[in-house]
Design a protein around this motif. Structure first.
Motif, PDB file in Angstrom:
ATOM      1  N   ALA A   1       0.840  -1.194   0.000  1.00 36.22           N
ATOM      2  CA  ALA A   1       0.000   0.000   0.000  1.00 36.22           C
ATOM      3  C   ALA A   1       0.876   1.246   0.000  1.00 36.22           C
ATOM      4  O   ALA A   1       1.951   1.257   0.592  1.00 36.22           O
ATOM      5  CB  ALA A   1      -0.925   0.002   1.211  1.00 36.22           C
ATOM      6  N   LEU A   2       0.393   2.280  -0.676  1.00 38.43           N
ATOM      7  CA  LEU A   2       1.048   3.587  -0.713  1.00 38.43           C
ATOM      8  C   LEU A   2       0.120   4.569  -0.012  1.00 38.43           C
ATOM      9  O   LEU A   2      -1.062   4.644  -0.342  1.00 38.43           O
ATOM     10  CB  LEU A   2       1.284   4.022  -2.166  1.00 38.43           C
ATOM     11  CG  LEU A   2       1.808   5.451  -2.376  1.00 38.43           C
ATOM     12  CD1 LEU A   2       3.240   5.586  -1.871  1.00 38.43           C
ATOM     13  CD2 LEU A   2       1.728   5.831  -3.852  1.00 38.43           C
ATOM     14  N   GLY A   3       0.639   5.309   0.966  1.00 31.78           N
ATOM     15  CA  GLY A   3      -0.220   6.189   1.746  1.00 31.78           C
ATOM     16  C   GLY A   3       0.316   7.594   1.900  1.00 31.78           C
ATOM     17  O   GLY A   3       1.527   7.833   1.845  1.00 31.78           O
ATOM     18  N   TYR A   4      -0.608   8.529   2.090  1.00 38.57           N
ATOM     19  CA  TYR A   4      -0.278   9.949   2.268  1.00 38.57           C
ATOM     20  C   TYR A   4      -1.099  10.474   3.441  1.00 38.57           C
ATOM     21  O   TYR A   4      -2.332  10.371   3.448  1.00 38.57           O
ATOM     22  CB  TYR A   4      -0.610  10.711   0.983  1.00 38.57           C
ATOM     23  CG  TYR A   4      -0.446  12.222   1.066  1.00 38.57           C
ATOM     24  CD1 TYR A   4       0.719  12.796   1.560  1.00 38.57           C
ATOM     25  CD2 TYR A   4      -1.456  13.074   0.606  1.00 38.57           C
ATOM     26  CE1 TYR A   4       0.868  14.176   1.617  1.00 38.57           C
ATOM     27  CE2 TYR A   4      -1.306  14.454   0.652  1.00 38.57           C
ATOM     28  CZ  TYR A   4      -0.132  14.999   1.155  1.00 38.57           C
ATOM     29  OH  TYR A   4       0.013  16.368   1.208  1.00 38.57           O
ATOM     30  N   ILE A   5      -0.436  11.023   4.460  1.00 29.80           N
ATOM     31  CA  ILE A   5      -1.115  11.572   5.626  1.00 29.80           C
ATOM     32  C   ILE A   5      -1.442  13.038   5.346  1.00 29.80           C
ATOM     33  O   ILE A   5      -0.534  13.867   5.211  1.00 29.80           O
ATOM     34  CB  ILE A   5      -0.258  11.466   6.900  1.00 29.80           C
ATOM     35  CG1 ILE A   5       0.286  10.042   7.083  1.00 29.80           C
ATOM     36  CG2 ILE A   5      -1.064  11.901   8.120  1.00 29.80           C
ATOM     37  CD1 ILE A   5      -0.761   9.001   7.267  1.00 29.80           C
ATOM     38  N   ILE A   6      -2.727  13.358   5.259  1.00 29.14           N
ATOM     39  CA  ILE A   6      -3.151  14.731   4.977  1.00 29.14           C
ATOM     40  C   ILE A   6      -3.167  15.565   6.253  1.00 29.14           C
ATOM     41  O   ILE A   6      -2.673  16.695   6.286  1.00 29.14           O
ATOM     42  CB  ILE A   6      -4.544  14.737   4.313  1.00 29.14           C
ATOM     43  CG1 ILE A   6      -4.489  13.984   2.975  1.00 29.14           C
ATOM     44  CG2 ILE A   6      -5.040  16.170   4.097  1.00 29.14           C
ATOM     45  CD1 ILE A   6      -5.857  13.807   2.330  1.00 29.14           C
ATOM     46  N   SER A   7      -3.743  15.023   7.308  1.00 25.40           N
ATOM     47  CA  SER A   7      -3.775  15.730   8.594  1.00 25.40           C
ATOM     48  C   SER A   7      -3.745  14.720   9.728  1.00 25.40           C
ATOM     49  O   SER A   7      -4.237  13.605   9.596  1.00 25.40           O
ATOM     50  CB  SER A   7      -5.028  16.607   8.700  1.00 25.40           C
ATOM     51  OG  SER A   7      -6.212  15.821   8.635  1.00 25.40           O
TER      52      SER A   7
END
Length: 237
Positions: free
Chosen positions: A1-7
């Motif tokens: 999985a590829l993830g991006y933390i926005i807040s």
């Protein structure tokens, strides 16, 4: 999985320690890993937000064939890979935000295109990540006793324990019985309760924290099982 933390933050708990991914972090997590995660809202209010892209095995196999990527050996590196704040990768995630804010489900063809774009961007940043992405080897048969004693607090089904130890479900249950002289379910419950008892009575941990840490999902079930095993409610232990 590829993830991006926005807040907010995402805390990952593994046998190698805890890793914290703050807002703005981008990273990848390998398949077949036992990882506990905690989503932490921003300290100044608001809610935790992230975007995660599942890079499934079927898709990656097809991608490897289409792009003539030769089979790679067994990957032995880190299982959580932080990615740089690459402007193209950030732009990629920003292009996905409208689907969530407007609650629009992308078409199947669009989903495939965006997943392919994610892989292209990953390999552009670091071509050597092909070893991370395209290792299709299944876990090899490992020491079952050592693995279970190290990972009993992870609340996953027996099928996953079997796969991670390189066994079929039937083989896992058979080997488990030979080693522990009981069933996986019975052993896991006793092991988790013994650990909970130790943490509560010896370490002064709170019941509300312990039941999740040792692998129970439900506080009521934990309290019932604890009292049945030790003759006293966990809150009074």
């Amino acid at each position: 999985a590829l993830g991006y933390i926005i807040s907010g933050e995402s805390h990952f708990f593994t046998n190698e320690g805890t890793k914290i991914a703050p807002a703005g972090s981008i990273g990848m997590v390998r398949r077949n890993q036992l990882i506990k995660s905690l989503k932490v809202p921003p300290a100044d209010g608001g809610e935790f937000k992230s975007i995660n892209i599942n890079l499934g095995q079927e898709f990656l196999r097809k991608y490897a064939v289409d792009h003539k990527i030769e089979p790679v050996g067994r990957y032995t590196g880190d299982h959580i890979i932080p990615m740089p704040a690459d402007p193209f990768l950030i732009g990629y995630f920003n292009s996905l935000v409208p689907y969530f804010t407007h609650k629009i489900q992308p078409s199947e063809s669009m989903s495939e295109l965006k997943t392919q774009e994610a892989v292209e961007l990953i390999l552009r940043i670091n071509p050597n990540l092909k070893y991370f992405l395209f290792d299709f080897n299944e876990p090899h048969k490992i020491d079952l006793e050592a693995f279970m004693n190290k990972n009993f607090t992870y609340n996953v089904p027996a099928e996953q324990f079997a796969r991670l130890t390189g066994r079929s479900l039937a083989g896992f249950k058979r080997d488990f019985g030979k080693i522990f002289n009981t069933t996986p379910g019975q052993w896991l419950q006793k092991k988790r309760l013994d650990e909970a008892h130790y943490l509560i009575t010896r370490k002064g941990r709170k019941v509300s924290e312990v039941y999740l840490d040792v692998g129970f999902e439900n506080l009521s079930h934990f309290s019932y099982a604890f009292k049945k095993a030790f003759g006293i409610s966990p809150s009074l232990a």
